[in-house]
Design an enzyme around this catalytic site. Structure first.
Site, PDB file in Angstrom:
ATOM      1  N   ARG A 137       1.027  -5.666  -5.194  1.00  0.00           N
ATOM      2  CA  ARG A 137       1.550  -6.658  -3.743  1.00  0.00           C
ATOM      3  C   ARG A 137       1.485  -8.558  -3.622  1.00  0.00           C
ATOM      4  NH1 ARG A 137      -0.420  -4.339   0.464  1.00  0.00           N
ATOM      5  NH2 ARG A 137      -1.945  -2.795   0.634  1.00  0.00           N
TER       6      ARG A 137
ATOM      7  N   LYS B 122       8.178   1.032   5.408  1.00  0.00           N
ATOM      8  CA  LYS B 122       6.814   1.570   4.644  1.00  0.00           C
ATOM      9  C   LYS B 122       5.621   0.931   5.387  1.00  0.00           C
ATOM     10  CE  LYS B 122       4.380   0.120   2.598  1.00  0.00           C
ATOM     11  NZ  LYS B 122       3.664  -0.870   1.833  1.00  0.00           N
ATOM     12  N   THR B 123       5.312   1.445   5.855  1.00  0.00           N
ATOM     13  CA  THR B 123       3.747   1.307   5.825  1.00  0.00           C
ATOM     14  C   THR B 123       3.309   1.934   6.724  1.00  0.00           C
ATOM     15  OG1 THR B 123       1.893   0.003   7.313  1.00  0.00           O
ATOM     16  CG2 THR B 123       3.173  -0.320   8.438  1.00  0.00           C
TER      17      THR B 123
ATOM     18  N   ASP C 155       5.727  -8.048   5.359  1.00  0.00           N
ATOM     19  CA  ASP C 155       5.985  -8.879   4.525  1.00  0.00           C
ATOM     20  C   ASP C 155       6.835  -8.669   3.561  1.00  0.00           C
ATOM     21  OD1 ASP C 155       3.609 -11.579   5.845  1.00  0.00           O
ATOM     22  OD2 ASP C 155       2.401  -9.908   4.762  1.00  0.00           O
TER      23      ASP C 155
ATOM     24  N   GLY D 225       0.966  -0.942   0.172  1.00  0.00           N
ATOM     25  CA  GLY D 225       0.187   0.161   0.058  1.00  0.00           C
ATOM     26  C   GLY D 225       0.799   1.249  -0.101  1.00  0.00           C
TER      27      GLY D 225
ATOM     28  N   ASP E  57       0.396   1.841   8.394  1.00  0.00           N
ATOM     29  CA  ASP E  57      -0.515   1.187   9.629  1.00  0.00           C
ATOM     30  C   ASP E  57       0.502   1.128  10.991  1.00  0.00           C
ATOM     31  OD1 ASP E  57      -1.914   0.006   7.905  1.00  0.00           O
ATOM     32  OD2 ASP E  57      -2.247  -2.152   8.256  1.00  0.00           O
TER      33      ASP E  57
HETATM   34  P1  FBP Z   1       0.627  -1.872   3.290  1.00  0.00           P
HETATM   35  O1  FBP Z   1       0.495  -2.641   4.666  1.00  0.00           O
HETATM   36  O2  FBP Z   1       0.580  -2.917   1.953  1.00  0.00           O
HETATM   37  O3  FBP Z   1       1.228  -0.828   3.747  1.00  0.00           O
HETATM   38  O4  FBP Z   1      -0.825  -1.412   3.076  1.00  0.00           O
HETATM   39  C1  FBP Z   1      -1.341  -1.052   4.001  1.00  0.00           C
HETATM   40  C2  FBP Z   1      -3.094  -0.463   3.641  1.00  0.00           C
HETATM   41  O5  FBP Z   1      -3.490   1.247   3.615  1.00  0.00           O
HETATM   42  C3  FBP Z   1      -4.112  -1.524   4.999  1.00  0.00           C
HETATM   43  O6  FBP Z   1      -4.197  -0.279   5.264  1.00  0.00           O
HETATM   44  C4  FBP Z   1      -5.335  -1.376   4.593  1.00  0.00           C
HETATM   45  O7  FBP Z   1      -6.161  -2.813   4.981  1.00  0.00           O
HETATM   46  C5  FBP Z   1      -4.865  -2.039   2.786  1.00  0.00           C
HETATM   47  O8  FBP Z   1      -3.436  -1.922   2.328  1.00  0.00           O
HETATM   48  C6  FBP Z   1      -6.220  -1.842   1.478  1.00  0.00           C
HETATM   49  O9  FBP Z   1      -4.973  -3.288   0.509  1.00  0.00           O
HETATM   50  P2  FBP Z   1      -5.203  -2.414  -0.761  1.00  0.00           P
HETATM   51  O10 FBP Z   1      -4.316  -1.301  -1.355  1.00  0.00           O
HETATM   52  O11 FBP Z   1      -5.465  -3.347  -1.461  1.00  0.00           O
HETATM   53  O12 FBP Z   1      -6.422  -1.625  -1.385  1.00  0.00           O
END
Ligand code: FBP
Length: 549
Positions: free
Chosen positions: A146, A203-204, A177, A82, A206
């Protein structure tokens, strides 16, 4: 990129601040080796899985002469998963650093995430291109994806690409991951006799990739400030119109760091924390009862409005739902072909209701149809339910509404609005904190590549203090591993950092939440400021302040 906003034009001129050890350029960074680093547990199993990269030392940097000649470096970079504000600045830090060592150095951006590395789809980052993306949000410079790189066949295809581009290194910018897989790739390359480094960058949005060496993942700061601005605006609106309860779902796949931080920043009336729900073994009904209790109490005080914050991952932390979702995952995998043939929503729900046994079937049956369907949607590449697609905000608003309607003691009015804040913050223009942190992480990655390290994550500590006190270095990724069950197999993975219920951030919420429930104690953080007093522009999150301050 022909036209940009006035803010973006000015923001491009911003020169990110870097820690003292990086201020004279990466040719003047001396890498110091500390103790050999090992994981907290499962050491023998992890050592066996990583015979070539296990037990490398912790690294810290100081100003001095870097060892090695100033030869051109060729580095491939991947944006994985993400979006998170600041990703472009990681690439900018890397770009500027390697160019400063040798003008012939090159950065190759793999397109669309890890699959770009596997398929050899890339773009050479030119000076002009890099300059167009400095201090901007998003991952659009090369795109993200992803795809999981984990099988030997995939790694072999990566090796072909690495060899054809004669890469000195691959820098993988990703979450837990992606960094786990970066370490596995590092081990694989070394086992095959390649000298190419693999370096990870945390990165994230979250905020769940953190540990004593990684105080925060980049993007959390900007994303949560963006959401807090919006929540503050909504709280003002609620207090003005005095007629709506706002149910706001906030991103964060598993951990509730974003909801917790937003609660601390805005003093919302209710902030749910998934980790608490799990620990207290709360049922959906108990959660609904508790929200209804707050709404009733405020109604008694003449306040038929308020704000409820809901972490995106909540549903998976409610013990009965956790079991339900686990069974749904198994049943969907087992009956994949039969399920794919079902054409209507009703047929899908009916089939699943038949397959689910006993209490699980009963739990599924209590859910509104929209939620039942959302629980049956495709899983992500890691086999997880896509919690961003489940409207927990609507679920709770509906169930709370039903509860209040049936309650003779409720004398107020209840009308709800539902929101989901996630994508609004993931590609926001990075705050000063993220702009500085990310650019510095890019420089750190360049130092690690130049000194020939592999299987490391770029790290900057002391980030709750001013940049003058930031301490840069490298952390062996394998020391962050523990063994976890994934898809029926025990695997080494970086443990997700959930909200600690004994930690200072959650304790701060607990200390004040009874007051915030009833009083209008809202704080309105306003938009991120990029220019102006440092107290405003360089502010850090409450979580960082409480955990590290
Ligand atoms: P990452 O862990 O890859 O940084 O992404 C987190 C996130 O933003 C979550 O908060 C959310 O649940 C998910 O990605 C949403 O995924 P997508 O971008 O596939 O809709």
């Amino acid at each position: 990129m022909s036209q940009v906003s006035i803010l973006e034009k000015h923001r491009k001129q911003y020169q990110p601040k870097v820690p003292p050890s990086l201020r004279q350029g990466i040719a003047k960074v001396k890498v110091l080796e500390g103790a050999a680093a090992e994981p907290a547990k499962d050491r023998e199993t992890i050592r066996k899985s990583f015979p070539n990269t296990y037990g490398t030392p912790l690294l810290s940097f100081q100003i001095g002469d870097a060892s090695g000649e100033a030869k051109p470096l060729r580095i491939g970079v991947v944006l994985s998963g993400g979006q998170a504000p600041g990703g472009h600045n990681v690439i900018a830090g890397l770009f500027d650093s390697v160019k400063s060592v040798h003008a012939q150095s090159q950065i190759f951006g793999f397109l669309g995430g890890p699959s770009g590395l596997e398929k050899g789809k890339y773009e050479t980052i030119t000076q002009e291109k890099m300059d167009a993306y400095r201090n901007t949000g998003g991952f659009d410079i090369i795109g993200s994806g992803r795809t999981k790189l984990e099988t030997p066949e995939q790694f072999d295809r990566c090796i072909e690409v690495i060899k054809s581009l004669e890469l000195n290194a691959v820098v993988i910018i990703g979450g837990d991951d992606s960094n786990t897989n970066a370490a596995i790739l590092a081990e694989y390359l070394k086992a095959k006799g390649l000298t190419t480094s693999v370096i990870g960058v945390p990165k994230t949005i979250d905020g769940d990739l953190k540990n004593p060496h990684i105080p925060v993942s980049f993007g959390f700061d900007t994303a949560v400030k963006t959401y807090s601005e919006l929540i503050g605006n909504i709280a003002r609106d609620a207090g003005s119109a005095k007629k709506y309860w706002h149910f706001i779902k906030l991103m964060g796949r598993s951990a509730s760091h974003i909801a917790l931080e937003a609660g601390l920043q805005t003093h919302a009336n209710v902030t749910l924390v998934s980790e608490e729900v799990e620990k207290k073994n709360l049922s959906l009904e108990q959660i609904v009862d508790d929200i209804a209790r707050v709404i009733s109490a405020r109604a008694d005080a003449g306040k038929n409005y308020g704000v409820v914050l809901i972490p995106e991952g909540l549903i998976e932390f409610i013990p009965s739902f956790k079991t339900l979702i686990g069974s749904l995952n198994d049943l969907l995998a087992k009956n994949e072909a039969a399920f794919a043939k079902l054409e209507t929503a009703d047929a899908k729900i009916a089939a699943m209701s038949d397959w689910l046994e006993g209490a699980l079937g009963a739990t599924f049956a209590t859910l509104p149809k929209t939620i039942q369907l959302q629980l049956l949607l495709d899983r992500d590449p890691h086999g997880n339910v896509q919690v961003s697609l489940i409207e927990t905000d609507s679920l709770l608003a509906e169930l709370v509404g039903r509860k209040l309607k049936g309650s003779p003691s409720f004398k107020g009015k209840f009308s709800s609005q539902r929101h989901f804040f996630g994508y609004e913050g993931r590609a926001a223009a990075p705050s000063n904190f993220d702009a500085d942190y990310c650019y510095s992480l890019g420089c750190v990655a360049a130092v690690l590549v130049r000194s020939g390290r592999t299987g490391y994550m770029a790290s900057i500590r002391n980030v709750s203090k001013g940049v003058d006190q930031w301490a840069a270095g490298g952390i062996p990724i394998s020391m962050m591993f523990n063994m976890e069950q994934r898809h029926g197999h025990l695997k080494p993975v970086i443990q997700k950092a959930l909200v600690e219920l004994e930690g200072p951030a959650f304790k701060a919420l607990v200390q004040s939440r009874a007051k915030w429930e009833i009083e209008d104690a809202f704080i309105y953080p306003g938009p991120i400021q990029y220019f102006g007093p440092s107290e405003v522009c360089d502010a850090i999150t409450k979580t960082l302040e409480l955990e590290q301050g």
